[in-house]
Scaffold this motif. Sequence first.
Motif, short mmCIF file in Angstrom:
data_model
loop_
_atom_site.label_atom_id
_atom_site.label_comp_id
_atom_site.label_asym_id
_atom_site.label_seq_id
_atom_site.Cartn_x
_atom_site.Cartn_y
_atom_site.Cartn_z
N CYS A 1 0.82 -1.21 0.00
CA CYS A 1 0.00 0.00 0.00
C CYS A 1 0.85 1.26 0.00
CB CYS A 1 -0.92 -0.02 1.21
SG CYS A 1 -1.73 1.54 1.61
N VAL A 2 1.83 1.36 0.90
CA VAL A 2 2.58 2.60 1.03
C VAL A 2 3.46 2.86 -0.19
CG1 VAL A 2 4.65 1.72 2.24
CG2 VAL A 2 3.78 4.03 2.72
N VAL A 3 4.00 1.79 -0.79
CA VAL A 3 4.79 1.96 -2.01
C VAL A 3 3.91 2.45 -3.15
CG1 VAL A 3 6.14 0.74 -3.76
CG2 VAL A 3 6.55 0.29 -1.33
N SER A 4 2.69 1.92 -3.22
CA SER A 4 1.75 2.35 -4.25
C SER A 4 1.36 3.81 -4.04
CB SER A 4 0.51 1.46 -4.23
OG SER A 4 -0.47 1.96 -5.13
N VAL A 5 1.09 4.20 -2.80
CA VAL A 5 0.70 5.58 -2.51
C VAL A 5 1.77 6.56 -2.98
CG1 VAL A 5 0.41 7.23 -0.63
CG2 VAL A 5 -0.87 5.11 -0.61
N LEU A 6 3.01 6.28 -2.64
CA LEU A 6 4.07 7.22 -2.97
C LEU A 6 4.41 7.23 -4.46
CD1 LEU A 6 6.47 6.94 0.09
CD2 LEU A 6 5.11 8.90 -0.64
N ASN A 7 4.25 6.12 -5.12
CA ASN A 7 4.60 6.07 -6.54
C ASN A 7 3.45 6.42 -7.46
OD1 ASN A 7 7.51 5.02 -6.94
ND2 ASN A 7 6.71 3.71 -5.33
N ASP A 8 2.21 6.18 -7.01
CA ASP A 8 1.06 6.39 -7.89
C ASP A 8 0.22 7.61 -7.51
OD1 ASP A 8 1.83 4.05 -9.15
OD2 ASP A 8 0.50 2.80 -7.92
N LEU A 9 0.02 7.86 -6.21
CA LEU A 9 -0.85 8.95 -5.79
C LEU A 9 -0.13 10.27 -5.59
CD1 LEU A 9 -3.26 7.19 -3.26
CD2 LEU A 9 -3.54 7.54 -5.71
N ALA A 10 1.10 10.22 -5.11
CA ALA A 10 1.81 11.46 -4.80
C ALA A 10 2.12 12.27 -6.06
CB ALA A 10 3.11 11.15 -4.06
N ASP A 11 2.35 11.59 -7.20
CA ASP A 11 2.55 12.27 -8.48
C ASP A 11 3.73 13.24 -8.43
OD1 ASP A 11 1.75 12.47 -11.14
OD2 ASP A 11 0.53 14.25 -10.76
N VAL A 12 4.82 12.82 -7.78
CA VAL A 12 6.00 13.67 -7.63
C VAL A 12 6.88 13.60 -8.86
CG1 VAL A 12 8.10 14.04 -6.27
CG2 VAL A 12 5.96 13.44 -5.12
N ARG A 13 7.33 14.76 -9.32
CA ARG A 13 8.27 14.82 -10.44
C ARG A 13 9.71 14.85 -9.96
NH1 ARG A 13 7.84 20.11 -13.82
NH2 ARG A 13 5.79 19.22 -14.31
N SER A 14 9.99 15.67 -8.95
CA SER A 14 11.36 15.81 -8.46
C SER A 14 11.35 16.32 -7.03
CB SER A 14 12.16 16.78 -9.34
OG SER A 14 11.58 18.07 -9.32
N ILE A 15 12.45 16.03 -6.31
CA ILE A 15 12.66 16.55 -4.96
C ILE A 15 14.10 17.05 -4.91
CG2 ILE A 15 12.61 16.08 -2.49
CD1 ILE A 15 10.85 13.63 -3.11
N ASP A 16 14.27 18.35 -5.05
CA ASP A 16 15.61 18.94 -5.16
C ASP A 16 16.06 19.50 -3.81
OD1 ASP A 16 15.99 18.56 -8.00
OD2 ASP A 16 14.43 20.08 -8.27
N VAL A 17 17.20 19.01 -3.35
CA VAL A 17 17.74 19.40 -2.05
C VAL A 17 19.04 20.16 -2.26
CG1 VAL A 17 18.58 18.57 0.18
CG2 VAL A 17 16.72 17.35 -0.99
#
Length: 243
Positions: A138-154
Amino acid sequence: MSRILRVLVAAVALATLLAPTATADDSARRSHHARVVPADHVAGSSGGRIVGDWFFESLSLPASQSPFAGAANLCLDVGRHDRVLSPVGGVQGPDGLIEMSCTVHVGRPVVLVMANADCSSAEEPPFYGGTAQEQRRCVVSVLNDLADVRSIDVSVDGGPATDIHRPRFFEVSSQRHVVLPEDAVFGAKPGPATYVAAAWMAQVKGLKRGTHTVEAVTTLNDGTVYRFVVHLTVVTGKPSRQG
């Protein structure tokens, strides 16, 4: 807080070799050797252990005190023997910016937890999972499918940014137990529960003591941008659990 925003609540923990306070004018020089690397092993703890602890601390608080509900900015102690400092940003400014400060002692590990989520036995779908396997899936699916993140720049002190939205920065916890309080965050059912948490995480190494600014910019595929800024003051002296 919406279900999508929940996975974008940010926290920073920077594994530091920090140390005599310098001025902001020489921040570029002080951060010349700073590196953003995976947080897969920090002070005897795996990345999964750290993100699991990070969620345990925040889920244990009622919504009125939890950064997950936007109620507070907290500098958490996580990892084995509470060796890692993890700032968790919850309070947003009028422009959506989350900005906070933490004090950390020289040499104490500090780790960056960015886009994150959990799935538990106490929440409604799509965040529900009964078994450890179901919660992990579930949590892997949420982060990869629902979050819809393009990039996280630090970036550190205005230096070059590292995109940590890559598999080597992704960590998943084991199944953990928690007792959820009344007025639990995310509308979860109060009482004993289990959960699995996951996040894109990073470790910043090679900082010098003094003051540093870490900025994390999460960009969604639709162009929406979330900014999280942490001001770290690195001090000498005997470390404490409060960082």
